[in-house]
Design a protein around this motif. Structure first.
Motif, mmCIF file in Angstrom:
data_model
loop_
_atom_site.group_PDB
_atom_site.id
_atom_site.type_symbol
_atom_site.label_atom_id
_atom_site.label_comp_id
_atom_site.label_asym_id
_atom_site.label_seq_id
_atom_site.Cartn_x
_atom_site.Cartn_y
_atom_site.Cartn_z
ATOM 1 N N PRO A 198 0.823 -1.206 0.000
ATOM 2 C CA PRO A 198 0.000 0.000 0.000
ATOM 3 C C PRO A 198 0.862 1.264 0.000
ATOM 4 N N GLN A 199 0.338 2.338 -0.549
ATOM 5 C CA GLN A 199 1.063 3.621 -0.484
ATOM 6 C C GLN A 199 0.790 4.318 0.847
ATOM 7 N N PHE A 200 -0.479 4.328 1.254
ATOM 8 C CA PHE A 200 -0.853 4.906 2.550
ATOM 9 C C PHE A 200 -1.823 3.926 3.226
ATOM 10 N N LEU A 201 -1.567 3.638 4.476
ATOM 11 C CA LEU A 201 -2.366 2.630 5.179
ATOM 12 C C LEU A 201 -2.686 3.132 6.587
ATOM 13 N N VAL A 202 -3.940 2.929 6.985
ATOM 14 C CA VAL A 202 -4.375 3.319 8.332
ATOM 15 C C VAL A 202 -4.674 2.057 9.129
ATOM 16 N N GLY A 203 -4.104 1.943 10.306
ATOM 17 C CA GLY A 203 -4.426 0.839 11.192
ATOM 18 C C GLY A 203 -5.787 1.061 11.823
ATOM 19 N N LYS A 204 -6.585 -0.001 11.891
ATOM 20 C CA LYS A 204 -7.878 0.071 12.591
ATOM 21 C C LYS A 204 -8.023 -1.208 13.404
ATOM 22 N N ALA A 205 -7.563 -1.132 14.621
ATOM 23 C CA ALA A 205 -7.559 -2.311 15.485
ATOM 24 C C ALA A 205 -7.622 -1.847 16.939
ATOM 25 N N PRO A 206 -8.122 -2.715 17.830
ATOM 26 C CA PRO A 206 -8.194 -2.331 19.246
ATOM 27 C C PRO A 206 -6.830 -2.344 19.934
ATOM 28 N N PHE A 207 -5.899 -3.088 19.363
ATOM 29 C CA PHE A 207 -4.541 -3.162 19.931
ATOM 30 C C PHE A 207 -3.522 -3.281 18.806
ATOM 31 N N TYR A 208 -2.301 -2.871 19.116
ATOM 32 C CA TYR A 208 -1.191 -3.049 18.179
ATOM 33 C C TYR A 208 -0.005 -3.617 18.950
ATOM 34 N N ASP A 209 0.364 -4.841 18.630
ATOM 35 C CA ASP A 209 1.656 -5.315 19.114
ATOM 36 C C ASP A 209 2.740 -4.555 18.365
ATOM 37 N N ALA A 210 3.914 -4.523 18.973
ATOM 38 C CA ALA A 210 4.916 -3.632 18.391
ATOM 39 C C ALA A 210 6.324 -4.180 18.519
ATOM 40 N N ASN A 211 7.095 -3.830 17.545
ATOM 41 C CA ASN A 211 8.505 -4.170 17.344
ATOM 42 C C ASN A 211 8.657 -5.621 16.901
ATOM 43 N N TRP A 212 9.667 -5.818 16.086
ATOM 44 C CA TRP A 212 9.859 -7.071 15.355
ATOM 45 C C TRP A 212 11.187 -7.702 15.758
ATOM 46 N N HIS A 213 11.277 -8.981 15.441
ATOM 47 C CA HIS A 213 12.472 -9.750 15.803
ATOM 48 C C HIS A 213 13.761 -9.044 15.388
#
Lengths: 287, 120
Positions: free
Chosen positions: A70-85
């Motif tokens: 995607p060029q522009f994306l909006v998150g729509k979720a009740p939670f966001y886990d964060a940071n990657w391995h």
């Protein structure tokens, strides 16, 4: 209607967390000054007393990939886990969990689509250091709900700089029309001159200090005319091969508005890339 | 030219700690296995759907087997992906901070603007 109580633009330096938490012989010589500057920058958000954070960043090939970009994306979720391995591995970043402000996500998606931006969305988004670095620097409690907005500054073909500015201007209007009493801060992170995986990486300064000087001046003074005149998709290759992340700063200049002088400006000349911190208060400086 | 497939290799190996170790220690074995078993995997499909047409050129395969990050840059692989994976494999051998990162840049000193196109 909602109010935008602060607009903040910043670099996102993944080495800050480790530098600021290391001790003894592991603590780099620039860490104390860096922490002092970040602590002062953090106060500019704290004093605005926000309820919700809209976070503009760019996924670094973590969840978003070339088979479906995607060029522009909006998150729509009740939670966001964060940071990657690989962010734990390379930068020592911690795993995090952030709450989402889903009703504002829905509002931005609906109003953005109606305003001519074909925004993609994600209902299960693991966010990366482009969003978590400013959480760590500006709101380390990580206690406020967020709306993440991702831009593509990484995988060509990219939208042009003017499109980032237009989206920033639209985001400002859309948030101001959100039927809510909540206080919103819009925080976006990008880069000044930066080289990754090329011959100019990891030098004693950013790869193009003159670009950095002009960029800081454009942002601090809200000089979108000169910025848009000089910055193109082609021109951004010259200061460093990852400098297209500067377009996230341009998006934030759009949120702040043309001609809007930043109320707070600070920089820190580091190895590899320059740090830069800006805060605008659209409704005046909080008491 | 299959820049996309080079990137897919770098991206998928980087995400799997066991593959990172195999690529560091046995690059020919890992690249050969990956091209045969993983190159055509659709990343968000767990059942039998797969692509049928993806393969490296000889030059690309040799660059990967040779851990030749300069050649990968020349071929248009995404520099962020290459750098991230190569740091994961070789930073551990540093004798001082950023030693590998600086040497990586120094080995690329012969590149001048415009850099190779990374558009896929």
């Amino acid at each position: 209607m909602a109010s935008i109580v602060a607009v903040i633009a910043s670099t996102h330096h993944p080495f800050y967390y480790r530098a600021s938490t290391s001790t003894g012989a592991d603590r780099p010589p620039f860490a104390d000054e860096w922490v002092r500057k970040i602590t002062a920058f953090r106060e500019t958000l704290t004093r605005a007393n926000p309820d919700v954070l809209v976070m503009v960043g760019s996924d670094h090939f973590h969840q978003l990939w070339l088979d479906n970009m995607p060029q522009f994306l909006v998150g729509k979720a009740p939670f966001y886990d964060a940071n990657w391995h690989n962010e734990e591995r390379e930068f020592g970043l911690p795993r995090m969990l952030l709450k989402g402000q889903e009703d504002l996500s829905a509002h931005i998606l609906r109003a953005g689509l109606d305003a001519g931006f074909d925004l993609a969305f994600s209902n299960e988004l693991r966010i990366d250091h482009s969003v978590t670095c400013p959480i760590i620097t500006l709101r380390p409690e990580a206690d406020l709900p967020i709306v993440p907005i991702y831009t593509n500054i990484f995988a060509p073909p990219l939208p042009r700089p003017a499109r980032f500015v237009k989206l920033g201007e639209a985001i400002r209007t859309i948030i101001q029309e959100w039927p809510s009493h909540l206080r919103v801060a819009v925080i976006g992170t990008g880069h000044l001159s930066l080289e990754l995986g090329g011959p100019r990486q990891f030098g004693p300064h950013g790869p193009d200090p003159e670009f950095d000087r002009r960029a800081v001046e454009w942002i601090a003074t809200g000089d979108l005319d000169n910025c848009l005149r000089e910055v193109t998709l082609d021109s951004l290759h010259a200061p460093g091969n990852a400098t297209h992340g500067f377009m996230d700063f341009m998006l934030m200049m759009g949120v702040a508005g043309a001609g809007a002088k930043a109320d707070y400006v600070d920089t820190l000349d580091l190895f590899h890339t320059m740090e830069a911190y800006f805060t605008w208060y659209p409704n005046g400086v909080p008491a | 030219m299959s820049k996309y497939l080079l990137n897919k290799f770098l991206y998928t190996v980087d995400r799997d700690p066991a593959l990172v170790e195999r690529y560091r220690e046995q690059p020919r074995e890992l690249v050969t296995w990956w091209e045969a078993e993983r190159a055509n995997e659709l990343l968000n499909c767990v059942t039998g759907e797969a692509s049928t047409w993806l393969r490296f050129t000889g030059e690309e395969r040799d660059a990967l087997i040779g851990h030749d990050h300069c050649k990968l840059f020349e071929l248009g692989a995404h520099p962020f992906l290459t750098l991230t994976l190569f740091i994961a494999m070789f930073e551990r051998d540093n004798t001082e901070p950023l030693e590998y990162q600086k040497a990586y840049g120094a080995r690329m000193a012969h590149f001048a603007l415009p850099y190779p196109d990374i558009a896929t």
